[in-house]
Design a protein around this motif. Structure first.
Motif, PDB file in Angstrom:
ATOM      1  N   ALA A 258       0.904  -1.419   0.197  1.00 44.09           N
ATOM      2  CA  ALA A 258       0.143  -0.137   0.073  1.00 44.09           C
ATOM      3  C   ALA A 258       0.937   1.347  -0.133  1.00 44.09           C
ATOM      4  O   ALA A 258       1.961   1.391   0.597  1.00 44.09           O
ATOM      5  CB  ALA A 258      -1.024  -0.098   1.203  1.00 44.09           C
ATOM      6  N   ARG A 259       0.466   2.212  -0.772  1.00 42.45           N
ATOM      7  CA  ARG A 259       1.238   3.502  -0.744  1.00 42.45           C
ATOM      8  C   ARG A 259       0.836   4.532  -0.080  1.00 42.45           C
ATOM      9  O   ARG A 259       1.507   5.489   0.574  1.00 42.45           O
ATOM     10  CB  ARG A 259       1.109   4.040  -2.309  1.00 42.45           C
ATOM     11  CG  ARG A 259       1.759   3.157  -3.284  1.00 42.45           C
ATOM     12  CD  ARG A 259       1.220   3.708  -4.878  1.00 42.45           C
ATOM     13  NE  ARG A 259       0.004   3.385  -5.012  1.00 42.45           N
ATOM     14  CZ  ARG A 259      -0.778   3.933  -6.069  1.00 42.45           C
ATOM     15  NH1 ARG A 259      -0.117   4.209  -6.884  1.00 42.45           N
ATOM     16  NH2 ARG A 259      -2.236   3.815  -6.059  1.00 42.45           N
ATOM     17  N   SER A 260      -0.311   4.124   0.846  1.00 43.49           N
ATOM     18  CA  SER A 260      -0.765   5.203   1.877  1.00 43.49           C
ATOM     19  C   SER A 260      -1.802   4.606   2.772  1.00 43.49           C
ATOM     20  O   SER A 260      -2.044   3.357   2.665  1.00 43.49           O
ATOM     21  CB  SER A 260      -1.705   6.374   1.088  1.00 43.49           C
ATOM     22  OG  SER A 260      -3.049   5.747   0.276  1.00 43.49           O
ATOM     23  N   PHE A 261      -2.196   5.110   4.024  1.00 42.36           N
ATOM     24  CA  PHE A 261      -2.858   4.566   5.008  1.00 42.36           C
ATOM     25  C   PHE A 261      -4.359   4.120   4.454  1.00 42.36           C
ATOM     26  O   PHE A 261      -5.044   3.148   4.519  1.00 42.36           O
ATOM     27  CB  PHE A 261      -2.901   5.590   6.282  1.00 42.36           C
ATOM     28  CG  PHE A 261      -3.798   4.870   7.288  1.00 42.36           C
ATOM     29  CD1 PHE A 261      -3.642   3.760   7.755  1.00 42.36           C
ATOM     30  CD2 PHE A 261      -4.905   5.675   7.533  1.00 42.36           C
ATOM     31  CE1 PHE A 261      -4.382   3.226   8.904  1.00 42.36           C
ATOM     32  CE2 PHE A 261      -5.506   5.381   8.826  1.00 42.36           C
ATOM     33  CZ  PHE A 261      -5.556   4.114   9.317  1.00 42.36           C
ATOM     34  N   GLU A 263      -5.202   3.585   1.471  1.00 38.55           N
ATOM     35  CA  GLU A 263      -5.020   2.413   0.671  1.00 38.55           C
ATOM     36  C   GLU A 263      -4.891   1.077   1.272  1.00 38.55           C
ATOM     37  O   GLU A 263      -5.534   0.092   0.951  1.00 38.55           O
ATOM     38  CB  GLU A 263      -4.091   2.601  -0.365  1.00 38.55           C
ATOM     39  CG  GLU A 263      -3.814   1.432  -1.491  1.00 38.55           C
ATOM     40  CD  GLU A 263      -2.645   1.818  -2.680  1.00 38.55           C
ATOM     41  OE1 GLU A 263      -2.120   0.671  -2.893  1.00 38.55           O
ATOM     42  OE2 GLU A 263      -2.619   2.999  -2.940  1.00 38.55           O
ATOM     43  N   ALA A 264      -4.108   1.206   2.507  1.00 37.39           N
ATOM     44  CA  ALA A 264      -3.881   0.125   3.003  1.00 37.39           C
ATOM     45  C   ALA A 264      -5.297  -0.431   3.788  1.00 37.39           C
ATOM     46  O   ALA A 264      -5.526  -1.578   3.938  1.00 37.39           O
ATOM     47  CB  ALA A 264      -3.211   0.275   4.472  1.00 37.39           C
ATOM     48  N   LEU A 265      -6.253   0.295   4.375  1.00 37.75           N
ATOM     49  CA  LEU A 265      -7.481  -0.066   4.895  1.00 37.75           C
ATOM     50  C   LEU A 265      -8.172  -0.837   3.748  1.00 37.75           C
ATOM     51  O   LEU A 265      -8.844  -1.721   4.197  1.00 37.75           O
ATOM     52  CB  LEU A 265      -8.071   1.161   5.382  1.00 37.75           C
ATOM     53  CG  LEU A 265      -7.459   1.671   6.683  1.00 37.75           C
ATOM     54  CD1 LEU A 265      -8.395   3.013   7.165  1.00 37.75           C
ATOM     55  CD2 LEU A 265      -7.061   0.865   7.633  1.00 37.75           C
ATOM     56  N   GLU A 285     -17.684  -1.198   5.847  1.00 36.32           N
ATOM     57  CA  GLU A 285     -17.052  -0.414   4.793  1.00 36.32           C
ATOM     58  C   GLU A 285     -16.366   0.745   5.411  1.00 36.32           C
ATOM     59  O   GLU A 285     -16.987   1.172   6.181  1.00 36.32           O
ATOM     60  CB  GLU A 285     -18.058  -0.128   3.609  1.00 36.32           C
ATOM     61  CG  GLU A 285     -18.906  -1.341   3.198  1.00 36.32           C
ATOM     62  CD  GLU A 285     -17.812  -2.200   2.301  1.00 36.32           C
ATOM     63  OE1 GLU A 285     -16.886  -1.749   1.496  1.00 36.32           O
ATOM     64  OE2 GLU A 285     -18.271  -3.261   1.991  1.00 36.32           O
ATOM     65  N   VAL A 286     -15.308   1.035   4.603  1.00 37.33           N
ATOM     66  CA  VAL A 286     -14.455   2.158   5.008  1.00 37.33           C
ATOM     67  C   VAL A 286     -15.030   3.329   4.210  1.00 37.33           C
ATOM     68  O   VAL A 286     -14.624   3.282   2.936  1.00 37.33           O
ATOM     69  CB  VAL A 286     -12.991   1.860   4.997  1.00 37.33           C
ATOM     70  CG1 VAL A 286     -12.172   3.217   5.130  1.00 37.33           C
ATOM     71  CG2 VAL A 286     -12.600   0.882   5.722  1.00 37.33           C
ATOM     72  N   VAL A 318      -6.509  -1.530  12.736  1.00 38.85           N
ATOM     73  CA  VAL A 318      -6.386  -0.262  11.908  1.00 38.85           C
ATOM     74  C   VAL A 318      -5.522   0.578  12.864  1.00 38.85           C
ATOM     75  O   VAL A 318      -4.836   1.343  12.048  1.00 38.85           O
ATOM     76  CB  VAL A 318      -8.020   0.530  12.023  1.00 38.85           C
ATOM     77  CG1 VAL A 318      -7.773   1.815  11.455  1.00 38.85           C
ATOM     78  CG2 VAL A 318      -8.900  -0.559  11.078  1.00 38.85           C
ATOM     79  N   LEU A 319      -5.580   0.817  14.007  1.00 38.41           N
ATOM     80  CA  LEU A 319      -4.610   1.420  14.830  1.00 38.41           C
ATOM     81  C   LEU A 319      -3.277   0.801  14.706  1.00 38.41           C
ATOM     82  O   LEU A 319      -2.366   1.856  14.523  1.00 38.41           O
ATOM     83  CB  LEU A 319      -4.948   1.530  16.361  1.00 38.41           C
ATOM     84  CG  LEU A 319      -6.228   2.175  16.767  1.00 38.41           C
ATOM     85  CD1 LEU A 319      -6.774   1.746  18.156  1.00 38.41           C
ATOM     86  CD2 LEU A 319      -6.136   3.638  16.757  1.00 38.41           C
ATOM     87  N   LEU A 320      -2.979  -0.233  14.634  1.00 33.53           N
ATOM     88  CA  LEU A 320      -1.531  -0.772  14.373  1.00 33.53           C
ATOM     89  C   LEU A 320      -1.021  -0.643  12.961  1.00 33.53           C
ATOM     90  O   LEU A 320       0.247  -0.130  12.889  1.00 33.53           O
ATOM     91  CB  LEU A 320      -1.485  -2.294  14.778  1.00 33.53           C
ATOM     92  CG  LEU A 320      -1.816  -2.594  16.103  1.00 33.53           C
ATOM     93  CD1 LEU A 320      -1.942  -4.135  16.456  1.00 33.53           C
ATOM     94  CD2 LEU A 320      -0.391  -2.334  16.908  1.00 33.53           C
ATOM     95  N   THR A 321      -1.884  -0.697  11.954  1.00 30.44           N
ATOM     96  CA  THR A 321      -1.597  -0.156  10.549  1.00 30.44           C
ATOM     97  C   THR A 321      -1.272   1.397  10.293  1.00 30.44           C
ATOM     98  O   THR A 321      -0.312   1.656   9.781  1.00 30.44           O
ATOM     99  CB  THR A 321      -2.539  -0.734   9.487  1.00 30.44           C
ATOM    100  OG1 THR A 321      -2.991  -2.010   9.815  1.00 30.44           O
ATOM    101  CG2 THR A 321      -2.248  -0.369   8.151  1.00 30.44           C
TER     102      THR A 321
END
Length: 364
Positions: A258-261, A263-265, A285-286, A318-321
């Motif tokens: 992932a290039r960003s947070f 996108e990671a989610l 859903e985010v 989510v917090l750890l990511t």
């Protein structure tokens, strides 16, 4: 010192060079203002300490019952309220419900080998006091040796890990020549190596120098001879594994692209790694992710209500990511909800020191 001969003309000339001060107040007004300032200064010296002490005492009296006895909302109120709370009635029987919204700052993350799933499980270990950087790891291993996780942590017995001189990016790992890893199976050796790498990574290390006793280098048949190894700095996303030998679902970081947070989610809703399940369950859903400096706001839409366990695990993942992407805190938002497990909605939540804190209390 040379004595200067001043005459009236020199004095008048010197006075003319001074800046002009314009003050229309009378001398009586100036005097009253000075007296008032002196009285205020005396009042502050006399009364502020007493007022501060009284305020602290009042706060302690007010907050005491809230910390001693958990508050419960009335059942009739809960049934009629449109705001839902994702907490199970019997949550205290499951470790996920025991997670605090923030972990203690004085903690160390130790990665433990789990032969059943063939992966290492990082576990945050709170320390009972302040320790120097070189002593923190030993103190954390001592805590694990007295915990239900002592069998898994025994793989790190006798292993010394400490930062080398400098900025802490280079670490030195010393393995005793008599360590059990040299007679272990290839799978055990790989897990031991992964545990060391993950532990040093969690401590901020970026490369490792290995020693066997005092001799430089580490010989493991599964890996060959190692002297210096770099640690992958790629951002990771957290996923769930339900088959851990520790008896409860655990969160495990997996390398991602992932290039960003934000996108990671989106990627955390699916997993292609064997044994790892998406940390964001179906029905969640985010909607949007707003990143402002080192804070993020995550808005969720729930078409299906996850269990208290799933909600807590999702929030922690989510917090750890977010921590992997350099963020310091996250605010969760979702209409119709007040919490996600133990985490409140609508308030910034600090990223935790590490994952799986509840395992230390419950054990296998």
């Amino acid at each position: 010192m040379k004595k200067l001969n001043w005459n009236e003309r020199c004095i008048e000339h010197g006075l003319e060079q001074l800046p002009v001060i314009k003050d229309r107040r009378t001398k009586e007004e100036v005097y009253v203002r000075l007296v008032r300032a002196q009285r205020m200064a005396r009042w502050k010296r006399r009364w502020l300490p007493a007022v501060a002490s009284a305020a602290v005492l009042a706060l302690a009296v007010y907050a005491g019952p809230h910390f001693i006895v958990p508050t419960r909302s009335d059942k009739n109120e809960a049934s009629s309220s449109p705001v839902q709370t994702l907490e199970a009635d019997g949550a205290s029987s499951h470790p996920k419900a025991m997670m605090a919204a923030s972990e203690p700052a004085n903690a160390v993350v130790i990665a433990l080998p789990d032969e059943r799933i063939g992966q290492v499980v990082p576990v945050v270990v709170p320390l009972p006091g302040r320790f120097a950087p070189k002593e923190r790891l030993s103190a954390a291993l001592g805590e694990l040796a007295r915990s239900p996780l002592r069998e898994a942590s025994a793989w790190l017995d006798g292993v010394k890990m400490a930062p080398a001189a400098g900025d802490g990016r280079v670490w030195v790992v010393r393995v005793p020549a008599s360590h059990r890893v040299f007679a272990a199976s290839h799978e055990e050796q790989r897990l031991f190596f992964d545990a060391v790498m993950e532990t040093v990574r969690q401590m901020g290390g970026r490369s490792i120098r290995f020693f066997t006793g005092e001799e430089e280098g580490l010989d493991l048949p599964v890996l060959g001879r190692l002297k210096t190894t770099k640690i992958n700095e790629q951002k990771r996303m957290y996923y769930q594994n339900r088959s851990s030998s520790f008896g409860y679902p655990v969160l495990i970081p997996a390398l991602g692209s992932a290039r960003s947070f934000p996108e990671a989610l989106q990627q955390m809703k699916k997993s292609t790694i064997h044994g790892l399940e998406p940390a964001i369950p179906p029905g969640v859903e985010v909607d949007s992710v707003d990143v402002d400096a080192r804070h993020a706001t995550v808005r969720l839409h729930l078409s299906a209500r996850p269990s208290a366990e799933e909600a807590a695990s999702m929030a922690e993942a989510v917090l750890l990511t977010a921590k992997e992407f350099g963020l310091l805190d996250v605010t969760f938002e979702s209409s119709g909800l007040s919490t996600l497990g133990p985490y409140p909605l609508g308030k910034p939540i600090n990223v935790p020191a590490g994952p799986n804190a509840a395992l230390l209390a419950t054990g296998p």
